[in-house]
Structures are given as C-alpha cells and as structure tokens.
Design a protein around this motif. Structure first.
Motif, short mmCIF file in Angstrom:
data_model
loop_
_atom_site.label_atom_id
_atom_site.label_comp_id
_atom_site.label_asym_id
_atom_site.label_seq_id
_atom_site.Cartn_x
_atom_site.Cartn_y
_atom_site.Cartn_z
N ALA A 1 20.75 15.31 14.61
CA ALA A 1 19.33 15.32 14.95
C ALA A 1 18.52 15.32 13.66
CB ALA A 1 18.98 16.56 15.77
N VAL A 2 17.25 14.93 13.79
CA VAL A 2 16.33 14.95 12.65
C VAL A 2 15.02 15.53 13.13
CG1 VAL A 2 14.99 13.48 11.09
CG2 VAL A 2 17.39 12.97 11.47
N LYS A 3 14.40 16.37 12.31
CA LYS A 3 13.03 16.81 12.63
C LYS A 3 12.20 16.86 11.34
CE LYS A 3 14.19 21.75 12.61
NZ LYS A 3 14.20 23.01 13.36
N GLY A 4 10.88 16.80 11.49
CA GLY A 4 10.01 16.79 10.32
C GLY A 4 9.91 18.18 9.69
N VAL A 5 9.63 18.20 8.38
CA VAL A 5 9.45 19.48 7.68
C VAL A 5 7.97 19.89 7.84
CG1 VAL A 5 9.49 20.61 5.41
CG2 VAL A 5 11.32 18.99 6.06
N ALA A 6 7.75 20.99 8.51
CA ALA A 6 6.38 21.35 8.92
C ALA A 6 5.48 21.66 7.73
CB ALA A 6 6.43 22.54 9.87
N ASP A 7 6.04 22.22 6.65
CA ASP A 7 5.16 22.57 5.52
C ASP A 7 5.21 21.51 4.42
OD1 ASP A 7 7.72 23.07 4.67
OD2 ASP A 7 7.28 25.00 3.72
N TYR A 8 5.58 20.30 4.77
CA TYR A 8 5.55 19.23 3.77
C TYR A 8 4.19 18.54 3.83
CZ TYR A 8 7.50 15.71 0.66
OH TYR A 8 7.76 14.92 -0.42
N PRO A 9 3.51 18.43 2.68
CA PRO A 9 2.13 17.96 2.73
C PRO A 9 1.96 16.54 3.27
CG PRO A 9 2.89 18.24 0.45
CD PRO A 9 3.94 18.82 1.32
N VAL A 10 2.96 15.70 3.15
CA VAL A 10 2.80 14.30 3.56
C VAL A 10 2.76 14.17 5.07
CG1 VAL A 10 3.93 12.03 3.61
CG2 VAL A 10 3.84 13.34 1.47
N ASN A 11 3.76 14.73 5.76
CA ASN A 11 3.88 14.47 7.20
C ASN A 11 3.66 15.69 8.07
OD1 ASN A 11 6.51 15.08 5.96
ND2 ASN A 11 7.39 14.80 7.98
N LYS A 12 3.57 16.86 7.46
CA LYS A 12 3.26 18.10 8.19
C LYS A 12 4.07 18.23 9.48
CE LYS A 12 -1.32 18.35 6.14
NZ LYS A 12 -1.78 17.07 5.63
#
Ligand code: MGD
Ligand code: MGD
Ligand code: SF4
Ligand code: MO
Length: 747
Positions: free
Chosen positions: A80-91
């Motif tokens: 699985a893949v999920k976004g990094v919530a505290d990454y400024p680009v994709n939040k």
C-alpha cells in the motif's frame, strides 16, 4: 514506412461508457479533484493498508511534483501507499497514479537475471559473466574507435546518486562526449533558457508562489492530468485568493477548469503570442524601468525585436483574437505578483529555448522575480529530472558546471583526480544527434539505462532501424519486456524505486529521500551498483570505488559545494527530518533556499539578467494539402510515459482501454468518422491505427495522440527537427492526415 497493426478489444458500447465516464471525471474537474481522485486518496486503499506491518518514508516514483509517500510493507512486499501528511508539497494527498504505484513493483515481467542474446534468443548468465562481457566489449570499442564510439543514454527516474555515478564514469573515466538523458526530450530547452537569461539553470521560485500570485499565466501545461497535486494546489489557490488564470493550450484540457481565459493557440506558435505580449507591455507602459535598468541588459534590442509585432499580427499567426492577446498582456502586466508556469507544450518545439527566454523576459520586464508569488517557473517532468540537471549527466557538468569554462573543468578534474583534457569542453553531440552518428557508424555501442527510446524518440521508426545496426546494445531496465529491451544484445536487471536508497529533486528544487523498503527481485541490482561494477571492470576502479549510495551522496556533497546547486549541507538524515530541503543548502545549519535571486543578483559576469529576443519562426512542420492536420502529442492522467510501469496496474489501464486520437467534431464529420471508429493517422514518417475520439477537447485543424502506446506509437508520426540551442526535438508539431483504414483519403 512503418504501419502499426489494428487494435482489437473494446466494443463501441464499451467506448461510450468509457468516454462518458472519463469525460465526466476528467472534464468536470471539480468532481474529479474534490470527490473522486484527490480526496479519495488522502487515505490508502483501506484493505491493503490494514495489512501493512511497517511504513517506509519515500517519494512518489512518477511525476516531478514530488509527493512524499509512506510505503506500507508486509512479508517483503510493498502492499500500500499513502501520502505523508506533514510534507509541505502534498500534505498527505496523492493522485490516482500515486496511490496505485505499489502495483508496479512486484510484477511478473520484472528483469530478474542478466540476459544475453544468442542464436536461440535470450539466456540467463551470472552477474560475473555479464559484467565481464559488457565491460570487455565496451573497452574493445573504446580502444578500437575512441571513447565517443560508446554512447550512454538514461532516463530521469533514477536516483541523483546514480546520475552522479554515471556522469563520473562517463566524463571522468571513459571520457565519452556521448552521455545524455531523456531530459533532452523534455527540459533541455528550459536548462538552456534559464542559463541564457540568468547565467544558471534552476527554477527561481517554488510551489508556494502559486498561493501568493495575483496572475498565473500557464502555457503548454496540462497540470490537471500531468501534475495533479500541483493542480489541486492551483485549484485551492483559485478558490481562496482568486488570482487571474490565463491558460494557453490548443486543447481545452481539464486544466482549463481553473482558467479565466483559455487561449486556444494554434500549435507551435507560442513565440508569436509572447512577442505580442511583450509589445503590449512596452506600448502600454507596463514595464518596470527601474528594475530593467538596475538588473537587466538587452532592453533596447528586445524592444526593437517586438516593435513591429502588434497583437494583430500575432492574431493571424496564433488564431487568438488581438483583443484577447492585449487583454492577457494587461492582466499580466498590471498584476502585483505575476507567475508563469509552463511545461513541454513550450519546450518541445524548434523554438523551445527562444520561447523560454521570452517567458523569462516577461518576468524581467515587469520585475516579477525574486519575491513571493512571482517568477518564471518551469514545472519539471519525471520524479528526478531536476536531479539529472544537477548531477551533470545531460545538459551540464556535475554541479551545473559549464562545459565551456576552463575553471569549472579544472575544478572537476581536480576533485576527481583525472586529467582535465578528459572532460568535454562543449556539450554534445547529444542524444538527438545520435541519428547521424549511428547512421555513419561513429557509434558502435549504446548503453541504455532506464529508457524506452523505441517508443519515446521522435521519428522512432527510423531510430529503431538505426539501433538494429549497432555492434552492441546494452539495455538496463527494471522490466525485461520493454520494446527497447527486446532489441538488446544484453539486458541488465535494474532494481527500481523502493528497492534502493537515494534522493530525488522535485520541480521546486526540493531534494527528498527515496528509501529502500523491499529487496529487488531475483538478482536485480541498484543501477548505481551495476554502473560501479562495469566501471571497475573497465579499469576505473579508483573513480568507481563506491560501496553504497550513501557513500556516493557524501562525495556528491563535496562536488556540489560552492556551485549553484550546493547540497553540501544536506545529509540523508537531515533531508528526511526536514521533509525535503531546497538547494542551495551550503551548510549543516542551512534549511535550504526558498527562492533564488532574492538579492536580484544573477549568475552572469555583471550580475544582471539578460533580456533576449526570440524571433518567431513557425512550427517544425507546416500543414499542407496532403497532410492538413497539426498533430499534437502528449499524455493522459492515468498512464505514465511509455507505459512500462502503468500497464501493470489494472485500475489505471481500465480507464484508458486503447490508443486513440482526439479529433474535433468538424474534422470528423468532414471525414465521415464516427466515435470509436478505427482510423489511420498518417505522416510522412509512418502511420498508426487508433480509435477516433470525436471531442471538442481538441480544436479543428488539430488532432491529439498520447505517446504512451508501444503498439501504436505516436512517434512513428513525429519529426526529428531540433531546437538550435538545446537540440530538443519538436515532439508537439507534425503534419498528418486522418484516413479511414480502407484507404479512403481525406477530402
Ligand atoms: N499522467 C502522467 N503525468 C506525467 C507524465 C506522464 O507520462 N503521465 N509525464 C511526466 C513528464 S516526463 C512530463 S515532461 C510532464 C509533461 O506535462 P505536460 O507538458 O503538462 O503534458 P503534455 O500532455 O505532454 O503537454 C501539455 C500540453 O501541451 C499542449 N501543447 C501542445 N502543443 C502546444 C503548443 O504548441 N503550444 C502550447 N501552448 N501548448 C501546446 C498539449 O495540448 C497539452 O495539453 O508530465 C509529467 N507527468
Ligand atoms: N511524441 C511525444 N514523444 C515524447 C514526449 C511527448 O510529449 N510526445 N515526451 C518526451 C518526454 S518529456 C520524455 S521525459 C520522454 C520519456 O521517454 P522514456 O525515457 O522512454 O520514458 P519511460 O517510459 O519513462 O522510460 C523509462 C524506462 O526506465 C525503466 N525504469 C524505471 N525505473 C527504473 C529504474 O529504477 N532502473 C532501471 N534500470 N529502469 C527503470 C522503465 O521500465 C522504462 O523502460 O518521452 C519523450 N517522448
Ligand atoms: S502528483 Fe505526481 S508525485 Fe504526486 S502522487 Fe501524483 S504522480 Fe505522484
Ligand atoms: Mo518529460
């Protein structure tokens, strides 16, 4: 002349289902971005995610937006893949490709062992035997014909560390001038354009500028489909601050949803449009003369070059009404903070570099650079295409050092402890020059690392023919069955993203970590390691003494120190902790640089930026009676490049079931073509059979074919005409006709 075979498969009824679904989800961008795609992918696929037992930090393997991801791992597989919530680009957000990217890794068609072609086809050999064979043959070629007879060509989806290793071997060891990347087809006009205007390559601003601009001029970019998370940010900015958005694209793409003005420009005529904009800025007194005087050179010759280029003249060429051009210039010129965004609709042209310089001129004339919300911002393409430009395996020497600077070459030679004469003193010949070199036998061996040029090169049919004449073709890919690998004498199995550790730099100069989460399949090895093994065997052990990509990064920090792309203050640990760092980052205390040129000193000898005229010269191939339609090529949201990765993902493939041509209703009627009928698209180079999608996404007189499909390659149609400065090919302009397969000619 090449002809593609007909496609079987989808029925007409399936097509209508597909087209209406795609039409609804893509064209009505609101539904798409708020409901179906982006929000949906704030969370990973729930079932798979629950099953992951650890999460590894990384960066998306597709586009240069550079979203940070967590890779969910279970039993040695990414599940699985999920976004990094505290990454400024994709939040935390991901687009549809991002969320399914784990499905490109554990597939049945991965290259798992070195393969050597024999009379009965490919047979597996040990790594020792493969390295001995490849390095031995490379040395034979170099000894018999000189270093330039060996050409190396790679993509822009490897790690920065890998490009650096390749550049070091090619420039410092072998000494071949023939080293290049697919960024030649993508961003080389940008690199040249930035270099000519500002004295250095690199986008001045960053993504936050979107949220601070009053006017956003978007040219030749379909951000909604090709950079979806960036588009999401644009869309949010439009809602929150309502900047004026002007989109210049012949097609009415989903990106037009946020545009106040969609200017459906005739393909290949952007230089005319831009010259007219500059004409209006000067005539309407919208030039910031204090800025121009203090920080630029060349105003008088630029003003002379546009004096006789009023909007009325541009209107005839571009098909955009003069009043609309004037209006766009006034909106841009009056904005307090104006930003330009562009992509390959601008670069892939015989006028690519000139057009980039004209875009840079807009910012310089109006003082829109070096501060928030401004600047000429070139979006980049693949996940690490910026890294290629930094590490020096294409348009520059490592660290953005200049080929023609003796000081730069001496510095590099000293760092590598090699004779300065080995380092090329001028760029090229480059990949798009290979045709002549291959045709007359100057190139004997070609080493392709992660690219599929049989599908992606202009006039690809001719390129395929020339490749088949090589003495030795080595293809290093993560899949064993690409169109290019199938022609190889030797296939070397590369580990892919998620199976190796290193860095990617995104469009806004942000360097982020890509971490190993799982083991490569079979005997596949990271590309840096394969390059190191071959280099050592060729006798360059002193240069290629790397034992890990961390070690390469340590060396790279020193090599980049003091250059425009200085990364000496970065470590892998700091990069992850700070959630990416934008170069330059010259010390361990530095948190990177948000914007370049904030002091308004440019990298030229006098510190001033250059205003450079860009005369309009017309598209690469004019339409005529025989070939009356202008072919546009490009991409769709769901598929990635030559589709080697995304064809493994059913969720994406089912959205785009067959190769197609977008054709305007008026043109279709004239030809008697109905939706989903099979048609032939024919150019002077070749022809392909595809389904006709009758749609007003594309204007009359133009057709659009995505270049993803190896079974019906758009590039059998395209022309190899090059930008004179960057040698980037005009992949977006060719003259074609559309026929019924029965052979009935167009009226
Ligand atoms: N889904 C997906 N995303 C991708 C990729 C992918 O393969 N699939 N590839 C990545 C890469 S490597 C790149 S380079 C980027 C490309 O990103 P984009 O440049 O946004 O994509 P394209 O579809 O190639 O072209 C953009 C637009 O240029 C327009 N165009 C064509 N000719 C002209 C012209 O003469 N003038 C103007 N003004 N516009 C013109 C086309 O109609 C098209 O809508 O996408 C990246 N992102
Ligand atoms: N007509 C037309 N043609 C175009 C374009 C267009 O707009 N129109 N766009 C151009 C542009 S902008 C680009 S960028 C090029 C792209 O052209 P290509 O370079 O051909 O692009 P990809 O299909 O991404 O090829 C990358 C290859 O590397 C492999 N690969 C991926 N990751 C790894 C890895 O880690 N290791 C190894 N060893 N292999 C790996 C993939 O399987 C694939 O075979 O196409 C260009 N061609
Ligand atoms: S926008 Fe680009 S980087 Fe982000 S998830 Fe989608 S493909 Fe990956
Ligand atoms: Mo690209």
């Amino acid at each position: 002349m090449l002809e593609s075979v007909p496609e079987e498969g989808m029925t007409r009824r399936d097509f209508f289902n597909w087209a209406s679904r795609w039409g609804a989800s893509v064209l009505v961008g609101g539904a798409l971005f708020d409901n179906q795609w982006v929000k949906l992918f704030r969370e990973p696929d729930a079932l798979e995610a629950r099953a992951a037992d650890r999460w590894v930090y990384s960066t998306c393997c597709f586009c240069a937006v550079g979203c940070a991801v967590w890779l969910g791992v279970r039993d040695g597989q990414v599940v699985a893949v999920k976004g990094v919530a505290d990454y400024p680009v994709n939040k935390g957000y991901l687009c549809v490709k991002g969320i399914y990217q784990y499905k490109v890794i554990h597939t049945g068609n991965r290259a798992t062992r070195p393969l050597v072609r024999g009379p009965a086809g490919f047979s597996p050999v040990s790594w020792d035997a493969a390295i001995e064979l490849v390095a031995g043959r490379f040395m034979e070629v170099v000894n018999a014909h000189g270093p330039h007879a060996l050409a190396i060509y790679h993509c822009s989806q490897l790690l920065l560390e890998e490009y650096y290793a390749i550049a070091k071997l090619a420039r410092g060891g072998i000494g071949t001038k023939n080293l290049d990347a697919n960024s030649r087809l993508c961003l080389s006009s940008v690199a040249q354009g930035y270099l000519r205007s500002f004295g250095a390559d690199g986008p001045p601003g960053n993504y936050d500028d979107i949220e601070h601009a009053d006017c956003i001029l978007m040219i030749g970019t379909n951000t909604a489909e090709q950079h979806p998370i960036l588009f999401y940010r644009l869309r949010r900015a439009k809602q929150d601050r309502n900047p004026a958005v002007i989109l210049v694209d012949p097609r009415r793409t989903p990106t037009a949803e946020i545009a106040d003005y969609h200017l459906a420009i005739r393909g290949g005529t952007d230089a005319a449009f831009l010259n007219a904009i500059i004409h209006v800025l000067i005539n309407e007194n919208l030039v910031d003369y204090d800025f121009v005087k203090a920080h630029t050179t060349g105003f008088d010759s630029l003003a002379r070059s546009v004096k006789d280029f009023p909007p009325e003249m541009a209107a005839d060429i571009t098909g955009i009404p003069a009043e609309t051009i004037r209006g766009a210039a006034l909106v841009y010129g009056r904005a307090k903070a104006a930003l330009t965004l562009w992509m390959v609709g601008v670069n892939q042209s015989t006028s690519g570099t000139r057009q980039v310089n004209l875009i840079n001129n807009l910012s310089l004339l109006t003082g829109n650079i070096g501060r928030r919300g401004t600047g000429p911002f070139s979006i980049s393409g693949q996940c690490s295409s910026m890294s290629v430009r930094e590490a020096g395996s294409s348009t520059a020497l490592p660290g953005g050092r200049h080929f023609d600077s003796k000081k730069d070459r001496e510095e590099l030679a000293a760092l590598w402890n090699v004779p300065v004469e080995r380092i090329p003193d001028r760029e090229g010949p480059v990949t798009t020059d290979l045709w002549e070199e291959m045709a007359d036998g100057r190139i004997k061996a070609l080493w392709i690392i992660a690219s599929n040029p049989v599908v992606s090169m202009p006039d690809a049919g001719r390129f395929r023919e020339l490749m088949s004449k090589l003495d030795l073709l080595v293809v290093q890919d993560c899949y064993a069955d690409t169109e290019t690998a199938s022609m190889a004498h030797v296939i070397l199995p590369g580990a892919m993203w998620s199976e190796k550790t290193g860095t990617f730099t995104n469009s806004e100069r942000r360097v982020n970590m890509v971490k190993k989460a799982v083991e490569p399949p079979g005997e596949a090895l990271p590309d840096w390691e394969i390059v190191t093994l071959i280099g050592r065997k060729m006798g360059y052990g002193a240069l290629m003494n790397f034992r890990s990509s961390e070690e390469i990064f340590e060396e790279w920090r020193r090599v980049s120190q003091g250059t425009v792309v200085d990364m000496s203050g970065m470590t892998h640990e700091r990069i992850e902790r700070l959630r990416g760092i934008r170069w330059p980052c010259p010390s361990p205390e530095s948190e990177g640089t948000a914007r370049l040129y904030t002091d308004l000193r440019f990298n030229t000898p006098h510190g001033k930026a250059r205003l450079i005229p860009g005369v309009y010269k017309g598209p690469a191939e004019d339409v005529d009676e025989e070939y009356p339609l202008h072919l546009l090529t490009g991409r769709v949201l769901q598929l990635w490049q030559t589709n080697t990765k995304t064809r493994n993902v059913d969720e994406l493939m089912s959205e785009v079931p067959a190769p197609f041509v977008e054709i305007a209703p008026q043109d279709a009627r004239r030809l008697g073509v109905v939706d989903w009928e099979e048609v032939k698209v024919v150019s002077r180079r070749g022809s392909i059979r595809v389904r006709a999608w009758v749609t007003d996404r594309v204007p009359p007189g133009h057709v659009f074919v995505p270049f993803h499909f190896g079974q019906a390659p758009a590039n059998w149609l395209t022309i190899r005409r090059l930008d004179p400065y960057s040698h980037q090919p005009a992949l977006k302009s060719a003259a074609v006709r559309v026929e019924k397969p029965s052979g009935r000619e167009q009226p």
